[in-house]
Scaffold this motif. Structure first.
Motif, PDB file in Angstrom:
ATOM      1  N   LEU A 158      -8.523 -95.498  38.127  1.00 42.66           N
ATOM      2  CA  LEU A 158      -8.330 -95.633  36.647  1.00 42.66           C
ATOM      3  C   LEU A 158      -9.647 -94.682  36.772  1.00 42.66           C
ATOM      4  N   LYS A 159     -11.017 -94.800  37.439  1.00 42.64           N
ATOM      5  CA  LYS A 159     -12.123 -93.953  36.789  1.00 42.64           C
ATOM      6  C   LYS A 159     -12.306 -92.850  36.963  1.00 42.64           C
ATOM      7  N   THR A 160     -11.375 -92.726  38.605  1.00 41.14           N
ATOM      8  CA  THR A 160     -11.651 -91.307  38.987  1.00 41.14           C
ATOM      9  C   THR A 160     -10.895 -90.308  38.136  1.00 41.14           C
ATOM     10  N   PRO A 161      -9.671 -90.634  37.835  1.00 39.92           N
ATOM     11  CA  PRO A 161      -8.810 -89.306  37.179  1.00 39.92           C
ATOM     12  C   PRO A 161      -9.179 -89.345  35.909  1.00 39.92           C
ATOM     13  N   LEU A 162     -10.131 -90.517  34.704  1.00 39.80           N
ATOM     14  CA  LEU A 162     -10.486 -90.242  33.897  1.00 39.80           C
ATOM     15  C   LEU A 162     -11.372 -89.390  33.626  1.00 39.80           C
ATOM     16  N   THR A 163     -12.491 -89.546  34.533  1.00 38.18           N
ATOM     17  CA  THR A 163     -13.860 -88.973  34.610  1.00 38.18           C
ATOM     18  C   THR A 163     -13.859 -87.186  34.459  1.00 38.18           C
ATOM     19  N   SER A 164     -12.352 -86.632  35.597  1.00 37.51           N
ATOM     20  CA  SER A 164     -12.024 -85.671  35.582  1.00 37.51           C
ATOM     21  C   SER A 164     -11.370 -85.358  34.478  1.00 37.51           C
ATOM     22  N   VAL A 165     -10.676 -85.794  33.695  1.00 37.01           N
ATOM     23  CA  VAL A 165      -9.953 -85.300  32.519  1.00 37.01           C
ATOM     24  C   VAL A 165     -10.571 -85.251  31.938  1.00 37.01           C
ATOM     25  N   ILE A 166     -12.321 -86.513  31.813  1.00 35.80           N
ATOM     26  CA  ILE A 166     -13.774 -85.883  30.416  1.00 35.80           C
ATOM     27  C   ILE A 166     -14.389 -84.735  30.926  1.00 35.80           C
ATOM     28  N   GLY A 167     -14.260 -84.480  32.178  1.00 36.61           N
ATOM     29  CA  GLY A 167     -15.243 -83.485  32.959  1.00 36.61           C
ATOM     30  C   GLY A 167     -14.658 -82.343  32.522  1.00 36.61           C
ATOM     31  N   TYR A 168     -13.444 -81.873  32.852  1.00 34.12           N
ATOM     32  CA  TYR A 168     -13.140 -80.403  32.850  1.00 34.12           C
ATOM     33  C   TYR A 168     -12.625 -80.096  31.143  1.00 34.12           C
ATOM     34  N   LEU A 169     -12.436 -81.070  30.393  1.00 34.38           N
ATOM     35  CA  LEU A 169     -12.312 -81.104  28.547  1.00 34.38           C
ATOM     36  C   LEU A 169     -13.551 -80.593  28.519  1.00 34.38           C
ATOM     37  N   THR A 170     -14.497 -81.308  29.001  1.00 37.03           N
ATOM     38  CA  THR A 170     -16.070 -81.230  28.718  1.00 37.03           C
ATOM     39  C   THR A 170     -16.357 -79.422  28.346  1.00 37.03           C
ATOM     40  N   LEU A 171     -16.233 -78.828  30.028  1.00 36.42           N
ATOM     41  CA  LEU A 171     -15.815 -78.043  30.272  1.00 36.42           C
ATOM     42  C   LEU A 171     -15.343 -76.763  28.850  1.00 36.42           C
ATOM     43  N   LEU A 172     -14.084 -77.137  28.688  1.00 36.83           N
ATOM     44  CA  LEU A 172     -13.317 -76.036  27.835  1.00 36.83           C
ATOM     45  C   LEU A 172     -14.129 -76.264  26.592  1.00 36.83           C
ATOM     46  N   ARG A 173     -14.558 -77.353  25.851  1.00 41.25           N
ATOM     47  CA  ARG A 173     -15.601 -77.421  24.958  1.00 41.25           C
ATOM     48  C   ARG A 173     -16.736 -77.045  25.019  1.00 41.25           C
ATOM     49  N   ASP A 174     -17.549 -76.702  26.022  1.00 40.43           N
ATOM     50  CA  ASP A 174     -19.070 -76.634  25.874  1.00 40.43           C
ATOM     51  C   ASP A 174     -18.643 -74.738  26.697  1.00 40.43           C
ATOM     52  N   GLU A 175     -17.889 -74.307  27.449  1.00 41.61           N
ATOM     53  CA  GLU A 175     -17.383 -72.674  27.397  1.00 41.61           C
ATOM     54  C   GLU A 175     -16.236 -72.476  26.543  1.00 41.61           C
ATOM     55  N   PRO A 176     -16.190 -72.063  25.215  1.00 42.20           N
ATOM     56  CA  PRO A 176     -15.505 -71.124  24.169  1.00 42.20           C
ATOM     57  C   PRO A 176     -15.556 -69.793  24.886  1.00 42.20           C
ATOM     58  N   GLN A 177     -16.012 -68.796  25.961  1.00 42.48           N
ATOM     59  CA  GLN A 177     -15.672 -67.963  25.997  1.00 42.48           C
ATOM     60  C   GLN A 177     -15.543 -68.058  27.520  1.00 42.48           C
ATOM     61  N   VAL A 178     -14.810 -69.112  28.149  1.00 40.02           N
ATOM     62  CA  VAL A 178     -13.901 -69.338  29.461  1.00 40.02           C
ATOM     63  C   VAL A 178     -12.913 -67.376  29.682  1.00 40.02           C
ATOM     64  N   SER A 179     -12.710 -67.072  30.282  1.00 39.15           N
ATOM     65  CA  SER A 179     -11.262 -66.857  30.634  1.00 39.15           C
ATOM     66  C   SER A 179     -10.099 -67.562  31.185  1.00 39.15           C
ATOM     67  N   PRO A 180      -8.540 -67.096  30.014  1.00 38.47           N
ATOM     68  CA  PRO A 180      -7.620 -67.814  30.222  1.00 38.47           C
ATOM     69  C   PRO A 180      -7.294 -68.081  31.611  1.00 38.47           C
ATOM     70  N   GLU A 181      -7.461 -67.438  32.408  1.00 32.31           N
ATOM     71  CA  GLU A 181      -7.235 -68.113  34.281  1.00 32.31           C
ATOM     72  C   GLU A 181      -8.272 -69.376  34.104  1.00 32.31           C
ATOM     73  N   LEU A 182      -8.947 -69.211  33.839  1.00 28.55           N
ATOM     74  CA  LEU A 182      -9.860 -70.897  34.163  1.00 28.55           C
ATOM     75  C   LEU A 182      -9.416 -71.697  33.610  1.00 28.55           C
ATOM     76  N   ARG A 183      -9.355 -71.723  31.705  1.00 25.42           N
ATOM     77  CA  ARG A 183      -9.401 -71.988  30.845  1.00 25.42           C
ATOM     78  C   ARG A 183      -7.277 -72.926  31.765  1.00 25.42           C
ATOM     79  N   ALA A 184      -6.681 -72.183  32.279  1.00 27.21           N
ATOM     80  CA  ALA A 184      -5.536 -72.586  31.831  1.00 27.21           C
ATOM     81  C   ALA A 184      -5.675 -73.293  33.484  1.00 27.21           C
ATOM     82  N   ARG A 185      -6.325 -73.194  34.356  1.00 32.70           N
ATOM     83  CA  ARG A 185      -6.739 -74.089  35.546  1.00 32.70           C
ATOM     84  C   ARG A 185      -6.913 -75.115  35.044  1.00 32.70           C
ATOM     85  N   TYR A 186      -8.016 -75.051  34.285  1.00 35.30           N
ATOM     86  CA  TYR A 186      -8.694 -76.508  33.971  1.00 35.30           C
ATOM     87  C   TYR A 186      -8.009 -77.437  33.165  1.00 35.30           C
TER      88      TYR A 186
END
Length: 376
Positions: A158-186
């Motif tokens: 449970l901890k592994t996917p939860l950590t990944s979800v939090i990590g990628y959502l945090t990236l999306l929050r902290d990098e609002p200017q991320v490219s659409p391709e990278l945003r879709a990947r995350y």
């Protein structure tokens, strides 16, 4: 079956009691007969001899003759007391031995129960009960250990996917200017991990339902051929993902009275198992046949040969062929166990065999069915 055993036990107890009374009366009769025979023979022998008053035995025999009735009654009474004591003391000793042996059942050990030779049949029954208790105790302990291990594995997973979800959502929050391709990947990775997290949570619910729920059969006549076709169509995306195909060889109709939702879960678990453990690029084969007495359904796939020691436990609770805790397909080990319970609830059987990188599961459902409503 339990009522038949109870009646049989009562019959044996009644026969044993009558037999004991018969031996007791026979012993008393034999004692009285012996005393009478000895008395008659003694009287005849004494009459044939010449006695003198100076002989002490002469006066004793005269006294016995004068009080023969009382002497006879006294000897009979002494014999009756001795015989009664034997027949009372012996069962008491056996009862005491049985009580001590029963204590071993509450604290089962590997040492066999020993009883007097006359209680050989009781000894065998107690040893059989002891073996069953030991087996049940070992089985429960192993199941509990497997369950505990599985909970630890799932908690870790449970901890592994939860950590990944939090990590990628945090990236999306902290990098609002991320490219659409990278945003879709995350977003795609986060979604995939969230779906895996949902699967793991569902496995926890499976564990709870399997141990605590009370399922009831709601029977209706359904076409098993049609049901299997629907199940296979639902699995097409998973089959494509695993690079598998599925071939059906079924009669035009296989009408059968069953609980369609629960039996569909059996087919779902078997097909899911085939998807997880089949060799990529191979074909899963599902065939069906109808005999005079049963419906037979076979799920066949190509995959790694299952060792005999694992094949024997494949329907056990919490048993997983792949014990790795990090595998994506590592389930709770309940799918096949639940499938077995549902099939048996319908009065049928399920079996598995494996050879030369082939795996086959066979479900046999009796046409008459079995009256049963629930299982826990």
């Amino acid at each position: 079956m339990s009522k038949l055993r109870q009646k049989d036990s009562q019959g044996r107890s009644r026969r044993s009691t009558l037999q004991a009374w018969g031996y007791y009366l026979l012993a008393l009769t034999a004692w009285v007969t012996i005393v009478l025979v000895v008395s008659v023979l003694g009287f005849i022998i004494c009459r044939s001899l010449i006695w003198y008053e100076t002989n002490p035995l002469y006066h004793l025999l005269n006294w016995v003759r004068d009080y023969y009735f009382f002497v006879f009654a006294f000897v009979i009474l002494v014999g009756w007391v001795v015989i009664s004591y034997y027949f009372i003391a012996r069962p008491n000793q056996q009862l005491q031995a049985l009580i001590e042996a029963s204590g071993q059942l509450s604290q089962p050990t590997e040492e066999p129960i020993r009883l007097p030779p006359a209680m050989k049949s009781v000894e065998d029954q107690l040893n059989l009960a002891r073996e069953e208790a030991l087996h049940a105790q070992r089985t429960a302990r192993e199941a509990e250990q497997r369950k505990n291990d599985l909970v630890v594995y799932l908690a870790h997973d449970l901890k592994t996917p939860l950590t990944s979800v939090i990590g990628y959502l945090t990236l999306l929050r902290d990098e609002p200017q991320v490219s659409p391709e990278l945003r879709a990947r995350y977003t795609g990775i986060a979604l995939e991990k969230a779906e895996r997290l949902e699967d793991l949570i569902n496995e926890f619910f499976d564990i709870t339902r399997f141990n605590l729920s009370h399922l009831e059969l709601e029977k209706q006549t359904v076409d098993l051929s049609r049901m299997l076709q629907q199940v296979v169509s639902e699995f097409e995306p998973m089959l494509a993902e695993e690079q598998l195909t599925c071939a059906l060889d079924l009669p035009a109709r296989m009408d059968y009275p069953c609980d369609p939702d629960k039996l569909a879960r059996v087919f779902d678990n078997l097909l899911r198992n085939a998807c997880h453990y089949s060799t990529p690029g191979t074909e899963v084969q599902i065939s069906g046949a109808e005999t005079d007495t049963s419906m037979v359904l076979t799920f066949h796939n190509e995959g790694r040969t299952i060792p005999p020691e694992k094949l024997e436990r494949i329907f056990d609770q919490f048993f997983r062929l792949d014990s790795s805790r990090a595998t994506r397909t590592g389930g709770a080990g309940l799918g096949l166990a639940i499938a077995k319970e549902i099939v048996e609830l319908h009065g049928g059987t399920i079996s598995a065999r494996s050879w030369d990188n082939q795996v086959e599961f066979q479900v046999t459902l009796p046409k008459a069915g079995r009256e049963g409503d629930s299982y826990g």
